[in-house]
Design a protein around this motif. Structure first.
Motif, PDB file in Angstrom:
ATOM      1  N   ASP A  12       1.287  18.446 -34.755  1.00 38.78           N
ATOM      2  CA  ASP A  12       1.686  19.072 -33.500  1.00 38.78           C
ATOM      3  C   ASP A  12       2.189  17.988 -32.547  1.00 38.78           C
ATOM      4  N   ILE A  13       3.512  17.762 -32.589  1.00 36.63           N
ATOM      5  CA  ILE A  13       4.114  16.721 -31.756  1.00 36.63           C
ATOM      6  C   ILE A  13       3.924  17.022 -30.272  1.00 36.63           C
ATOM      7  N   ASN A  14       4.033  18.279 -29.894  1.00 38.14           N
ATOM      8  CA  ASN A  14       3.887  18.642 -28.485  1.00 38.14           C
ATOM      9  C   ASN A  14       2.489  18.312 -27.975  1.00 38.14           C
ATOM     10  N   ARG A  15       1.484  18.567 -28.790  1.00 36.62           N
ATOM     11  CA  ARG A  15       0.122  18.200 -28.409  1.00 36.62           C
ATOM     12  C   ARG A  15       0.000  16.687 -28.319  1.00 36.62           C
ATOM     13  N   GLY A  16       0.650  15.991 -29.241  1.00 35.66           N
ATOM     14  CA  GLY A  16       0.636  14.531 -29.191  1.00 35.66           C
ATOM     15  C   GLY A  16       1.262  14.000 -27.918  1.00 35.66           C
ATOM     16  N   GLN A  17       2.360  14.612 -27.492  1.00 30.43           N
ATOM     17  CA  GLN A  17       3.007  14.200 -26.246  1.00 30.43           C
ATOM     18  C   GLN A  17       2.093  14.447 -25.047  1.00 30.43           C
ATOM     19  N   ALA A  18       1.387  15.568 -25.061  1.00 29.65           N
ATOM     20  CA  ALA A  18       0.473  15.869 -23.969  1.00 29.65           C
ATOM     21  C   ALA A  18      -0.640  14.831 -23.882  1.00 29.65           C
ATOM     22  N   ILE A  19      -1.180  14.421 -25.029  1.00 33.94           N
ATOM     23  CA  ILE A  19      -2.228  13.389 -25.039  1.00 33.94           C
ATOM     24  C   ILE A  19      -1.667  12.068 -24.533  1.00 33.94           C
ATOM     25  N   ALA A  20      -0.462  11.723 -25.003  1.00 35.56           N
ATOM     26  CA  ALA A  20       0.164  10.469 -24.579  1.00 35.56           C
ATOM     27  C   ALA A  20       0.370  10.448 -23.066  1.00 35.56           C
ATOM     28  N   THR A  21       0.809  11.568 -22.513  1.00 32.82           N
ATOM     29  CA  THR A  21       1.080  11.654 -21.079  1.00 32.82           C
ATOM     30  C   THR A  21      -0.193  11.612 -20.257  1.00 32.82           C
ATOM     31  N   GLN A  22      -1.220  12.306 -20.712  1.00 38.32           N
ATOM     32  CA  GLN A  22      -2.450  12.436 -19.941  1.00 38.32           C
ATOM     33  C   GLN A  22      -3.433  11.282 -20.142  1.00 38.32           C
ATOM     34  N   VAL A  23      -3.419  10.684 -21.333  1.00 37.02           N
ATOM     35  CA  VAL A  23      -4.440   9.687 -21.666  1.00 37.02           C
ATOM     36  C   VAL A  23      -3.874   8.274 -21.816  1.00 37.02           C
ATOM     37  N   CYS A  24      -2.720   8.152 -22.460  1.00 43.32           N
ATOM     38  CA  CYS A  24      -2.223   6.840 -22.877  1.00 43.32           C
ATOM     39  C   CYS A  24      -1.195   6.212 -21.939  1.00 43.32           C
ATOM     40  N   ALA A  25      -0.509   7.045 -21.144  1.00 44.27           N
ATOM     41  CA  ALA A  25       0.663   6.590 -20.405  1.00 44.27           C
ATOM     42  C   ALA A  25       0.373   5.469 -19.408  1.00 44.27           C
ATOM     43  N   ALA A  26      -0.810   5.484 -18.797  1.00 43.72           N
ATOM     44  CA  ALA A  26      -1.114   4.493 -17.765  1.00 43.72           C
ATOM     45  C   ALA A  26      -1.002   3.063 -18.289  1.00 43.72           C
ATOM     46  N   CYS A  27      -1.335   2.865 -19.567  1.00 44.10           N
ATOM     47  CA  CYS A  27      -1.274   1.523 -20.155  1.00 44.10           C
ATOM     48  C   CYS A  27      -0.063   1.342 -21.064  1.00 44.10           C
ATOM     49  N   HIS A  28       0.222   2.350 -21.887  1.00 46.92           N
ATOM     50  CA  HIS A  28       1.249   2.199 -22.926  1.00 46.92           C
ATOM     51  C   HIS A  28       2.589   2.806 -22.568  1.00 46.92           C
ATOM     52  N   GLY A  29       2.682   3.465 -21.423  1.00 45.13           N
ATOM     53  CA  GLY A  29       3.907   4.142 -21.044  1.00 45.13           C
ATOM     54  C   GLY A  29       3.975   5.522 -21.680  1.00 45.13           C
ATOM     55  N   ALA A  30       4.612   6.459 -21.000  1.00 41.13           N
ATOM     56  CA  ALA A  30       4.673   7.832 -21.492  1.00 41.13           C
ATOM     57  C   ALA A  30       5.405   7.938 -22.819  1.00 41.13           C
ATOM     58  N   ASP A  31       6.332   7.003 -23.067  1.00 42.03           N
ATOM     59  CA  ASP A  31       7.093   7.028 -24.324  1.00 42.03           C
ATOM     60  C   ASP A  31       6.672   5.907 -25.271  1.00 42.03           C
ATOM     61  N   GLY A  32       5.561   5.250 -24.963  1.00 40.72           N
ATOM     62  CA  GLY A  32       5.076   4.185 -25.829  1.00 40.72           C
ATOM     63  C   GLY A  32       5.679   2.825 -25.568  1.00 40.72           C
ATOM     64  N   ASN A  33       6.501   2.712 -24.527  1.00 42.24           N
ATOM     65  CA  ASN A  33       7.070   1.416 -24.159  1.00 42.24           C
ATOM     66  C   ASN A  33       6.307   0.892 -22.941  1.00 42.24           C
ATOM     67  N   SER A  34       5.284   0.106 -23.202  1.00 45.66           N
ATOM     68  CA  SER A  34       4.443  -0.400 -22.116  1.00 45.66           C
ATOM     69  C   SER A  34       5.236  -1.331 -21.214  1.00 45.66           C
ATOM     70  N   ALA A  35       4.775  -1.466 -19.983  1.00 44.07           N
ATOM     71  CA  ALA A  35       5.510  -2.242 -18.993  1.00 44.07           C
ATOM     72  C   ALA A  35       5.096  -3.703 -18.939  1.00 44.07           C
ATOM     73  N   ALA A  36       4.002  -4.066 -19.600  1.00 44.31           N
ATOM     74  CA  ALA A  36       3.507  -5.445 -19.514  1.00 44.31           C
ATOM     75  C   ALA A  36       2.837  -5.840 -20.821  1.00 44.31           C
ATOM     76  N   GLY A  37       2.793  -7.148 -21.062  1.00 45.04           N
ATOM     77  CA  GLY A  37       2.297  -7.691 -22.319  1.00 45.04           C
ATOM     78  C   GLY A  37       0.819  -7.539 -22.577  1.00 45.04           C
ATOM     79  N   ALA A  38       0.065  -7.080 -21.578  1.00 44.40           N
ATOM     80  CA  ALA A  38      -1.364  -6.851 -21.806  1.00 44.40           C
ATOM     81  C   ALA A  38      -1.585  -5.648 -22.711  1.00 44.40           C
TER      82      ALA A  38
END
Length: 217
Positions: free
Chosen positions: A33-59
């Motif tokens: 379920d890609i749509n569910r995956g996108q929702a998790i990425a947006t709600q849980v992962c985006a702050a560190c890894h970016g909403a599309d998986g391209n993080s903004a910093a090397g940490a």
């Protein structure tokens, strides 16, 4: 990446996801379920890894375009292991995040990040490029260090389900992981070959090859 490109990426990797899901769920494979995956990425992962998986910093590592099977395995390695053993990767933040994800969630969010286009990175230190290239493409025979390219490919794209994509990854993150591999148990204990390889690299060599990797494309 356009919709057709994303569809092709997901189609290409779907079989691998179903295998992983089946291993996690004895009742049979679960649906991707890609749509569910996108929702998790947006709600849980985006702050560190970016909403599309391209993080903004090397940490924080870039996850866009990474092999989905690899991402699933890493998420599992952040969890406590069977028998009450500690996680194979020691990161309190990621341990907390992974603990809240079901196996299905891991498959979905990994599929989403894998379908995203990775932004290119850049090498920043001209003075160490030759050394970094030597290590990546030819290894260091006198120290028993194999060429990184032998597993991760000449352009750092890796091999799905076996070796991760490195192309364009932040140098700071790669340095941190090589140091963690050096330390092994208590830091990062999920690849004996990488532990053995990292132990043979000096700090200068680690920084040089990490910077070279950042510019691979």
């Amino acid at each position: 990446m356009n919709r057709l490109g994303k569809f092709l990426v997901v189609l290409h990797t779907a079989a691998g996801f179903f295998v992983l899901a089946a291993q996690a769920d004895a009742a049979g494979p679960v649906k991707l379920d890609i749509n569910r995956g996108q929702a998790i990425a947006t709600q849980v992962c985006a702050a560190c890894h970016g909403a599309d998986g391209n993080s903004a910093a090397g940490a924080y590592p870039k996850l866009a375009g990474q092999h989905p099977e690899y991402l699933v395995k890493q998420l599992k390695d952040y969890k406590a292991q069977p028998g009450g053993k500690p996680p194979l990767r020691n990161n309190p933040v990621m341990t907390g995040m992974a603990a809240a994800l079901s196996d299905q969630d891991m498959v979905n969010v990994s599929a989403y990040f894998a379908s995203q286009a990775a932004k290119p990175g850049y090498a920043r230190h001209k003075e160490t490029l030759a050394l970094g290239q030597k290590i990546y493409r030819g290894g260091l025979a006198d120290k028993g260090v194999p060429a990184c390219a032998s597993c991760h490919g000449p352009t750092g794209l890796g091999i799905p389900s076996q070796y991760p994509r490195l192309s364009g990854q932040w140098a700071d993150y790669t340095v941190a992981q090589l140091v963690a591999f050096q330390q092994g148990p208590g830091a990062r204990n999920n690849s004996e070959p990488m532990h053995a390889t990292a132990l043979r690299l000096s700090d200068k060599e680690i920084k040089a090859v990490a910077d070279y990797i950042a510019g691979l494309h």
